[in-house]
Design a protein around this motif. Structure first.
Motif, PDB file in Angstrom:
ATOM      1  N   UNK A 133      38.937   4.045  22.901  1.00 44.16           N
ATOM      2  CA  UNK A 133      39.242   5.463  22.701  1.00 44.16           C
ATOM      3  C   UNK A 133      38.138   6.217  21.970  1.00 44.16           C
ATOM      4  N   UNK A 134      37.058   5.508  21.628  1.00 45.30           N
ATOM      5  CA  UNK A 134      35.852   6.176  21.102  1.00 45.30           C
ATOM      6  C   UNK A 134      34.678   5.551  21.841  1.00 45.30           C
ATOM      7  N   UNK A 162      33.048  10.559  23.784  1.00 43.15           N
ATOM      8  CA  UNK A 162      34.450  10.710  24.172  1.00 43.15           C
ATOM      9  C   UNK A 162      35.314  10.183  23.027  1.00 43.15           C
ATOM     10  N   UNK A 163      36.209  11.011  22.525  1.00 45.10           N
ATOM     11  CA  UNK A 163      37.039  10.638  21.372  1.00 45.10           C
ATOM     12  C   UNK A 163      38.487  11.005  21.652  1.00 45.10           C
ATOM     13  N   UNK A 164      39.393  10.095  21.370  1.00 43.23           N
ATOM     14  CA  UNK A 164      40.823  10.401  21.484  1.00 43.23           C
ATOM     15  C   UNK A 164      41.154  11.563  20.548  1.00 43.23           C
ATOM     16  N   UNK A 165      41.728  12.616  21.110  1.00 49.42           N
ATOM     17  CA  UNK A 165      41.935  13.836  20.318  1.00 49.42           C
ATOM     18  C   UNK A 165      42.819  13.623  19.097  1.00 49.42           C
ATOM     19  N   UNK A 168      40.752  12.832  16.060  1.00 49.06           N
ATOM     20  CA  UNK A 168      39.709  13.780  15.641  1.00 49.06           C
ATOM     21  C   UNK A 168      40.283  14.752  14.608  1.00 49.06           C
ATOM     22  N   UNK A 174      36.369  11.231  12.478  1.00 51.24           N
ATOM     23  CA  UNK A 174      37.280  10.490  13.343  1.00 51.24           C
ATOM     24  C   UNK A 174      38.064   9.541  12.440  1.00 51.24           C
ATOM     25  N   UNK A 176      39.472   6.491  12.112  1.00 47.51           N
ATOM     26  CA  UNK A 176      39.333   5.262  12.902  1.00 47.51           C
ATOM     27  C   UNK A 176      40.593   4.409  12.853  1.00 47.51           C
TER      28      UNK A 176
ATOM     29  N   UNK B   1      45.031  12.426  25.105  1.00 41.80           N
ATOM     30  CA  UNK B   1      43.935  13.257  25.620  1.00 41.80           C
ATOM     31  C   UNK B   1      42.610  12.866  24.967  1.00 41.80           C
ATOM     32  N   UNK B   2      41.561  12.919  25.782  1.00 46.48           N
ATOM     33  CA  UNK B   2      40.237  12.559  25.298  1.00 46.48           C
ATOM     34  C   UNK B   2      39.388  13.824  25.214  1.00 46.48           C
ATOM     35  N   UNK B   3      38.723  14.018  24.104  1.00 41.81           N
ATOM     36  CA  UNK B   3      37.818  15.149  23.918  1.00 41.81           C
ATOM     37  C   UNK B   3      36.403  14.694  24.277  1.00 41.81           C
TER      38      UNK B   3
END
Lengths: 212, 212
Positions: A133-134, A162-165, A168, A174, A176, B1-3
């Motif tokens: 997811x990151x 790309x980061x899982x919202x 964030x 992030x 973690x 959702x992915x950013x």
């Protein structure tokens, strides 16, 4: 009681004992899967515990490439392709991630052997890890050979992130723990991580009262 | 959702947001205090999250020195003295360790300001941190300037290693949880760590059954 080793003691240690000891002394390490593809189309994914932040502007990450022998598919693929991906390891696939370090032959993709899924995003020419997811699309910008022990510092620039919202934070951090990132110590010890404090930027005029 | 952030998105982020984001993307980081002393006898101790394992034989550790300005006491002291110490950060003094990053003037020792204790061991010419149970006497062996962002990779050799015996395992590993080591993410988030697996050396002939 404290055990003391001097330089001569360390040199005389049995090889595996020394590797375990010295791999532990830097403290906890990040757990990342590096994804690559060879010119003849074989994908590769390998676990690295040496990915380190180098700078935010430009956005640079580095990792340490061990001396390259017959294996070293990650390194060879990066030189061919110029691009690679860095993908965080989460708890639910940590054991699969660990086994990517086994010495598979060049025709075998660790994605297949370890039941991980290559993912192609935004036309980027290296495979991401779908389970992560990151994930970061990297372009190699400098190789620095370290003559002291024949390792190589591989420096790359972040081209895609790309980061899982849900992980964030409003300030850009992030969290973690919200994606269950693990960390590594030594060669093969895996850990869960639990946050206990996000501290403010430290100023001499705003020190806590340490005497309490 | 992915950013998704591409390279242009990252360049256009507000400076602090970008620093928080990019400092998070490498994953968890080690937490170490680096101890030094200047030629005029002022001790210094500063937290670093960039200490990384470089090799076990010879025993080498590296850290990333940020661009040196008016401050940079750690760097200047290492160049003067040749030696420095790396000391693991444990939970009970993590907040004190964090505040060593405040910009104290050159005449102030962070040991005093942050209520940490300098310790002199085996005639080594740099101060250890008494509160730490894993501490390493280092000699600088190579500085590698990284022109991309004016950082410096500082490579040192282990000359002395002190480890609490109760954390030292029969195979040489240090069980970092038994000394309550913390890890860092981003610039200022601190975490406890809990081991969940010590995995065997990975062999292709001994893979677990991932399909279960």
């Amino acid at each position: 009681m404290i055990k003391h080793f001097n330089q001569a003691d360390i040199q005389q240690l049995e090889r595996i004992y020394r590797a375990n000891l010295i791999n532990s002394v830097s403290g906890y390490k990040s757990a990342n899967l590096i994804g690559t593809i060879s010119d003849n189309g074989v994908t590769n994914v390998a676990i690295f515990s040496s990915v380190v932040h180098l700078g935010a502007d430009p956005a640079l990450l580095a990792f340490v490439q061990r001396p390259v022998g017959e294996q070293g598919h990650t390194y060879k693929n990066i030189l061919q392709n110029g691009c690679y991906t860095i993908n965080h390891v989460h708890r639910h696939f940590a054991i699969q991630a660990h086994y990517t370090s086994a010495k598979f032959d060049q025709a075998t993709s660790e994605f297949d052997a370890c039941y991980l899924t290559p993912e192609w995003l935004e036309g980027f020419p290296a495979p991401f890890v779908r389970e992560s997811q990151v994930k970061i699309g990297m372009r190699l910008v400098q190789e620095i050979p370290i003559a002291l022990n024949n390792t190589i510092l591989m420096i790359g620039q972040v081209e895609h992130l790309f980061v899982a919202e849900h992980a964030l934070q409003p300030d850009g951090r992030i969290a973690l723990d919200l994606v269950d990132d693990v960390c590594i110590s030594g060669l093969e010890a895996y850990h869960d991580v639990v946050p206990f404090a996000v501290l403010p930027y430290a100023k001499t005029t705003q020190l806590p009262d340490f005497k309490q």
